[in-house]
Design an enzyme around this catalytic site. Structure first.
Site, short mmCIF file in Angstrom:
data_model
loop_
_atom_site.label_atom_id
_atom_site.label_comp_id
_atom_site.label_asym_id
_atom_site.label_seq_id
_atom_site.Cartn_x
_atom_site.Cartn_y
_atom_site.Cartn_z
N LYS A 54 -96.42 -7.25 23.10
CA LYS A 54 -97.35 -6.46 22.27
C LYS A 54 -96.61 -5.89 21.05
O LYS A 54 -97.12 -5.93 19.93
CB LYS A 54 -97.98 -5.34 23.11
CG LYS A 54 -98.99 -5.87 24.13
CD LYS A 54 -99.43 -4.83 25.16
CE LYS A 54 -100.30 -5.49 26.23
NZ LYS A 54 -100.76 -4.57 27.28
N GLN A 98 -99.27 1.16 29.69
CA GLN A 98 -99.36 -0.08 30.45
C GLN A 98 -99.70 0.20 31.91
O GLN A 98 -99.10 1.05 32.56
CB GLN A 98 -98.03 -0.85 30.33
CG GLN A 98 -98.04 -2.23 30.95
CD GLN A 98 -98.94 -3.24 30.22
OE1 GLN A 98 -99.25 -3.08 29.05
NE2 GLN A 98 -99.38 -4.26 30.93
N ASP A 121 -106.96 0.28 23.95
CA ASP A 121 -107.31 -0.53 25.13
C ASP A 121 -108.81 -0.47 25.42
O ASP A 121 -109.34 -1.30 26.17
CB ASP A 121 -106.58 0.00 26.38
CG ASP A 121 -105.30 -0.76 26.69
OD1 ASP A 121 -105.25 -1.97 26.39
OD2 ASP A 121 -104.38 -0.14 27.25
N1 GUN Z 1 -102.22 -4.18 32.42
C1 GUN Z 1 -102.75 -5.43 32.45
N2 GUN Z 1 -103.55 -5.64 31.37
C2 GUN Z 1 -103.51 -4.50 30.65
C3 GUN Z 1 -104.11 -4.11 29.43
O1 GUN Z 1 -104.87 -4.84 28.79
N3 GUN Z 1 -103.80 -2.86 29.00
C4 GUN Z 1 -102.99 -2.02 29.70
N4 GUN Z 1 -102.78 -0.80 29.20
N5 GUN Z 1 -102.42 -2.35 30.84
C5 GUN Z 1 -102.67 -3.59 31.30
#
Ligand code: GUN
Length: 286
Positions: A54, A98, A121
């Site tokens: 990311k 995350q 998100d």
């Molecule tokens: N864990 C797995 N997919 C995601 C996501 O799209 N965002 C976040 N914050 N954690 C994740």
């Protein structure tokens, strides 16, 4: 004739190029570089890779990223205090914590602590509620990426039957709402649905987000159906497969996403989209 492959890698690259251009124009105009703060608690190897990717994607599109690594033993209150700091920091436009978090931390409490204006998100209940009611919001990245792919492939959704298999807050429920907003007739299925193959067979568009390797078989599909496979499952032999039995399904479907190279590359792309959007909104609201 085998199905047309929906190439998420190519579509994602094209969308990222557009985002890079827009981010460049935004920065030239305002002097602001959009910035994503990504918080990683603990050292789950998969989460570490996701967070690193990311950050890399931000830099490739001319945006900034901050990665904040914290120990798995971090008390919940310390994480909440960090989120409050990031909420108040004008140089941070998007905040991502995350998931999953260590067991002693209440995920909902952390998500609800993030400012809805920085919730790139789209997990905060304010954003989820606005998605439900049709207000301006951040939409979770995977569902947004799915809609972008369907649009790129000129899939007409009006009046069509879309069957979503899976009811998670991150994919199943939001993608169902987005399809509904585009005038599809939407059915949400899950592990207790009676005669799932028959429901799937009635679909013009199938979104598979159940997390079970190759569960949806080719014989379940209507000829010509559009199949979006959100699953990423590792088989005992090491192969990565989706929730759809790809080789069977591609003989029946009209269009289908591969795994890997389908929905996956769209998710980070839409995170970049949301981060630029957050920075743009913040710059125009002051
Ligand atoms: N864990 C797995 N997919 C995601 C996501 O799209 N965002 C976040 N914050 N954690 C994740």
């Amino acid at each position: 004739m085998p199905a047309h492959l929906i190439d998420g890698k190519a579509i994602g690259a094209a969308v990222r190029a557009e985002i890079r251009d827009r981010a460049g124009e935004f920065s030239a105009r305002t002097g602001i570089r959009p910035c994503l703060a990504a918080v990683l608690v603990g050292d789950d190897p998969a989460s570490r890779v996701y967070v690193r990717n990311k950050g890399k994607a931000c830099h490739e599109t001319g945006m900034l990223s901050r990665q904040i690594d914290l120990p798995a033993t971090l008390p919940e209150n310390d994480l909440l205090a960090l989120v409050a700091e990031l909420n108040a920091d004008p140089a941070v436009h998007g905040i991502l914590v995350q998931l999953p978090l260590p067991g002693h931390i209440d995920e909902s409490r952390v998500i609800e602590a993030i400012s809805p204006d920085k919730d790139v998100d789209g997990f905060h209940p304010v954003n989820a509620g606005r998605l439900l009611t049709g207000g301006r919001c951040f939409v979770p990245c995977t569902p947004l990426g799915i809609m972008k792919m369907l649009d790129h492939e000129s899939v007409d959704l009006k009046g069509k039957h879309a069957v979503v298999v899976g009811r998670s807050n991150i994919v199943g429920k939001p993608v169902a709402l987005l399809l509904l907003a585009r005038h599809a007739t939407v059915t949400i299925c899950h592990s207790r649905t009676k005669d799932l193959p028959a429901v799937v067979r009635s679909a013009d568009v199938v979104v598979a987000a159940i997390g079970k390797a190759e569960m949806i078989r080719g014989a379940w599909l209507a000829p010509g159906a559009v199949v979006i496979d959100v699953g990423i499952n590792r088989l005992p032999d090491g192969r990565l497969v989706g929730d759809v039995a790809f080789e069977e399904a591609r003989e029946v479907a009209g269009k289908i996403t591969p795994v890997p190279g389908g929905v996956g590359p769209m998710t980070i792309t839409m995170l970049l989209h949301n981060t630029l959007e957050a920075a743009t909104r913040m710059a125009t609201s002051v």
